[in-house]
Design an enzyme around this catalytic site. Sequence first.
Site, PDB file in Angstrom:
ATOM      1  CB  SER A   4      -0.616   0.312   1.248  1.00 12.76           C
ATOM      2  OG  SER A   4      -0.161   0.262   2.190  1.00 12.76           O
ATOM      3  CE  LYS A   5      -1.634   6.427  -3.117  1.00 14.09           C
ATOM      4  NZ  LYS A   5      -2.991   7.322  -3.022  1.00 14.09           N
ATOM      5  NE  ARG A   6       1.181   0.319   6.041  1.00 15.42           N
ATOM      6  CZ  ARG A   6       1.642  -1.199   6.288  1.00 15.42           C
ATOM      7  NH1 ARG A   6       3.239  -0.557   6.834  1.00 15.42           N
ATOM      8  NH2 ARG A   6       1.294  -1.788   6.306  1.00 15.42           N
TER       9      ARG A   6
END
Length: 464
Positions: A241-243
């Site tokens: 994910s973006k994290r």
Amino acid sequence: MIRTRFAPSPTGFLHIGGARTALYAWAFARKFGGQFILRIEDTDQERSSEESVRAILDSMTWMGLDWDEGPIYQMDRLDRYREVAESLISTGHAYWCFATPDELVEMRESQRRSGLKPRYDGRWRPENAVNMTLPQGVNPVLRFKNPDSGHVVWNDLVKGQISVSNEELDDFVLLRGDGTPTYNFGVVVDDYDMKLTHVIRGDDHVNNTPRQINVYSALDFALPQFGHVPMILGHDGDRLSKRHGAVSVMQYKDEGVLPDALLNYLARLGWSHGDDEVFSREQFVDWFDFPQVSGSPAKFDAAKLNWVNGEHIKRQDNHLLAQTILSSNLCSKTDWECGPDLATLIGLLKDRVTTINELADSVLIYYQERPISDADRTKFLKQEIKPALQNFYDALHDAEWVRPAIAACLKASLKDFELKMPQLAMPLRLLLTGQTQTPAIDAVIEIIGRERVLERLKIGLSNI
Ligand code: GLU
């Protein structure tokens, strides 16, 4: 003929997980001289956007995943889904369901309370609805009458044999109240109509496949082969994910990754060919097949992508790299006339970088004035070094402008002044590039060119 497809829902940018799935489907078609079709699954009108379609097409184009047909939009095919739906109704495989959303929530809650798995209970199946009155003002949905018993079994190209009991499946929706098809229905009609032989997709769809196979059977459609490719996980094992950093294909473009390097890295993530880590797109197409695709998820490793990118930069033709830099917006204000030949310079610098952006940064200093920091000036441009620099400058005047001759001048000055290489090379680097780190100084001098070197040294010497 082998026909594969990529069928993204345009609800955001192209994620690298999606890109890898597309890559495998594309490579499989290319390897066998087949065709690759691009279909846009845009029936979720709330979440689909033109902008996402654009982003997906741009990403695929940039990665060189060319398609032979499409993009085909599902929203252009509503009449066809309707027609197939009618035929399912006429053969008793589908029926209208008038249950309201509130009613369905209540049904599931009561199932949960009784310890049952929540599922549609078949209340509007024709045999159960004989005495029911049609409620007013409800837009019915069309449901598939899923078989009640037996198993759905298929041989997955990646995961081997998978078997699911029909008792696990319920009567899922084919057409929504607004007449648009759900994913599980549209995908079957399309994959069949588009004559796909292999359906390659992410393994988040494994649960959907038995429902789709039941629809194929109800329609008497021949089945394609299915291959479910595992997810890509972040370095910590969670779903990417973006994290975890960049997850969109175009972000890698912006960060200076070459399309062939991203292709190589993504291809290798979850597939292998012996110990090969760095390969061209042609080699990948030649080598790719499903037995070598791993059935378990792969972890994304940004450091390895960087390394693969560096290797591709090293192998790429200098003129092509120059074009990549010139056509990017990394150096839009650069006056290329006031410096060395870009491709030659790239040849000198490319071994030291892992991204195009770093390469651009390292070439730029050869075309721009770079102020020398006070700290560097005090450390490297001391009075004591001035005579040796002057001596080298004088020698250069008459030297032939090729690397060995420049190296010879350098050696002579070092000898005359009893200096070690860094004692002269560091001041020269600073005066010529404003940097303390460059490739070999004789190579740098050669490439910057006689006129510019002599001018920069003259100015530099007058300031010591
Ligand atoms: N639109 C689906 C998705 O983006 C496609 C799944 C499939 O390939 O069947 O996940």
